[in-house]
Design a protein around this motif. Structure first.
Motif, PDB file in Angstrom:
ATOM      1  N   ARG A   1       0.819  -1.220   0.000  1.00 39.58           N
ATOM      2  CA  ARG A   1       0.000   0.000   0.000  1.00 39.58           C
ATOM      3  C   ARG A   1       0.852   1.269   0.000  1.00 39.58           C
ATOM      4  N   GLY A   2       2.009   1.202   0.581  1.00 38.53           N
ATOM      5  CA  GLY A   2       2.864   2.390   0.632  1.00 38.53           C
ATOM      6  C   GLY A   2       4.009   2.367  -0.356  1.00 38.53           C
ATOM      7  N   LEU A   3       4.038   1.381  -1.260  1.00 39.72           N
ATOM      8  CA  LEU A   3       5.170   1.207  -2.157  1.00 39.72           C
ATOM      9  C   LEU A   3       5.171   2.272  -3.261  1.00 39.72           C
ATOM     10  N   SER A   4       6.312   2.875  -3.485  1.00 34.22           N
ATOM     11  CA  SER A   4       6.478   3.867  -4.550  1.00 34.22           C
ATOM     12  C   SER A   4       7.405   3.267  -5.611  1.00 34.22           C
ATOM     13  N   LEU A   5       6.870   3.043  -6.795  1.00 34.73           N
ATOM     14  CA  LEU A   5       7.644   2.446  -7.879  1.00 34.73           C
ATOM     15  C   LEU A   5       8.284   3.528  -8.743  1.00 34.73           C
ATOM     16  N   PRO A   6       9.411   3.238  -9.376  1.00 32.55           N
ATOM     17  CA  PRO A   6      10.087   4.233 -10.230  1.00 32.55           C
ATOM     18  C   PRO A   6       9.267   4.548 -11.481  1.00 32.55           C
ATOM     19  N   PRO A   7       9.658   5.592 -12.221  1.00 34.09           N
ATOM     20  CA  PRO A   7       8.855   6.083 -13.356  1.00 34.09           C
ATOM     21  C   PRO A   7       8.586   5.061 -14.459  1.00 34.09           C
ATOM     22  N   GLY A   8       9.404   4.025 -14.577  1.00 38.24           N
ATOM     23  CA  GLY A   8       9.186   3.036 -15.642  1.00 38.24           C
ATOM     24  C   GLY A   8       7.908   2.237 -15.497  1.00 38.24           C
ATOM     25  N   PHE A   9       7.281   2.319 -14.333  1.00 39.66           N
ATOM     26  CA  PHE A   9       6.036   1.584 -14.101  1.00 39.66           C
ATOM     27  C   PHE A   9       4.860   2.538 -14.291  1.00 39.66           C
ATOM     28  N   GLY A  10       3.890   2.121 -15.095  1.00 37.86           N
ATOM     29  CA  GLY A  10       2.771   2.993 -15.408  1.00 37.86           C
ATOM     30  C   GLY A  10       1.895   3.272 -14.213  1.00 37.86           C
ATOM     31  N   SER A  11       1.438   4.505 -14.109  1.00 38.54           N
ATOM     32  CA  SER A  11       0.559   4.887 -12.993  1.00 38.54           C
ATOM     33  C   SER A  11      -0.823   4.281 -13.193  1.00 38.54           C
ATOM     34  N   ILE A  12      -1.500   4.036 -12.080  1.00 40.08           N
ATOM     35  CA  ILE A  12      -2.819   3.414 -12.115  1.00 40.08           C
ATOM     36  C   ILE A  12      -3.889   4.507 -12.227  1.00 40.08           C
TER      37      ILE A  12
END
Length: 310
Positions: free
Chosen positions: A299-310
């Protein structure tokens, strides 16, 4: 065998673990090694369990020959009993201390680039953990969660949505074409007909990523006929590198291709919304400490820009 006697403390969870290990491995020697006991100890333990239940659980013909109907009948209960015992121990141990033990995580191949982010976040918050990651299909993840053989999975959430699971979305996946710089000529702007005419290597149809892609093409009256299929993106990239084939892979893999001079990528025609990928755990109650911890971190995970936003 004697008639079944009511459950007692003598029916140790360890004996049930022997039974489950033998069912999983299909071989007495491998099951004994998995349980870190000798083969005679494992055989004697299963015989004791059979005596306590008053039923034959294992078919034997010099070697393991499968489960009896009674063995098949108790299998889901045996899995649940062992999982509950493990969760009980974890709950008691973590009531006033850090979370420890092994986190068993299954992930579809398309989601493997996200594993590093999730595992790092889990270890940062729970340094006493060790993490076991297995590459599985979405269907295998769902089955193994139901059988208490996984604590959590990372899979697609919408197409063939997993049943009896709680989920936390992580990112939206889109697809891209990858080819070798010295290989197949690629149109400057791809349309769907171009995609269907290219020499392709793709995941096989047992993989959900491929089924999603096929469904998107079928909506447009097209079908992909790959020359080669595989079950991993490493294999697909190895094929593409030779120059004769192209492939379609998730955009989350783009960062893994940075610095590879032979590889070039191109966006696919617009497919609309991306496919949501997320963490899932079984919705059984009470929820074990490991499953709770994975959901909290996700729930608190922040992924780098290469992963598309939901």
């Amino acid at each position: 065998m004697p008639l079944y006697q009511p459950y007692s403390k003598e029916m140790q969870t360890r004996l049930v673990e022997y039974f489950l290990a033998l069912e999983r491995e299909g071989h007495f020697g491998r099951a004994a090694a998995l349980c870190h006991v000798s083969q005679p100890t494992l055989s004697a333990g299963i015989a004791t369990l059979e005596t306590q239940l008053g039923k034959r659980l294992i078919r034997r013909d010099r070697k393991y020959a499968g489960l009896t109907p009674e063995g098949e009948a108790i299998l889901p209960w045996a899995r649940q009993l062992v999982a509950a015992a493990e969760a009980l121990g974890q709950a008691a141990e973590t009531a006033r201390g850090p979370l420890k033990g092994e986190l068993r995580l299954g992930a579809i191949p398309a989601a493997m680039p996200a594993i590093g982010c999730l595992a790092t976040a889990m270890l940062d918050r729970h340094p006493g953990l060790n993490i076991s990651v297995r590459a599985l299909t979405s269907r295998q993840i769902e089955r193994e969660l139901a059988a208490f053989e996984l604590d959590a999975g990372i899979t697609y959430l919408d197409f063939e949505p997993p049943a009896h699971a709680l989920s936390v979305p992580l990112y939206a996946e889109r697809a891209m074409l990858v080819s070798a710089a010295h290989g197949v000529p690629i149109p400057a702007v791809l349309d769907w007909a171009d995609l269907a005419s290219l020499p392709l290597c793709l995941l096989h149809q047992g993989m959900q990523n491929r089924r999603i892609l096929d469904a998107r093409l079928a909506e447009r009256g097209l079908a992909l006929r790959p020359l080669v299929t595989a079950d991993s993106y490493v294999a697909l990239l190895g094929l593409v590198q030779q120059g004769r084939l192209c492939s379609i892979i998730p955009d989350s893999h783009a960062a893994l291709l940075d610095g590879l001079r032979w590889a070039r990528t191109a966006p696919l025609p617009d497919m609309g919304e991306g496919s949501r990928v997320g963490v899932i755990v079984s919705d059984s109650a009470p929820m074990g400490p490991l499953a709770q911890a994975v959901l909290a971190v996700a729930r608190g995970l922040s992924l780098p820009p290469g992963f598309g936003s939901i």
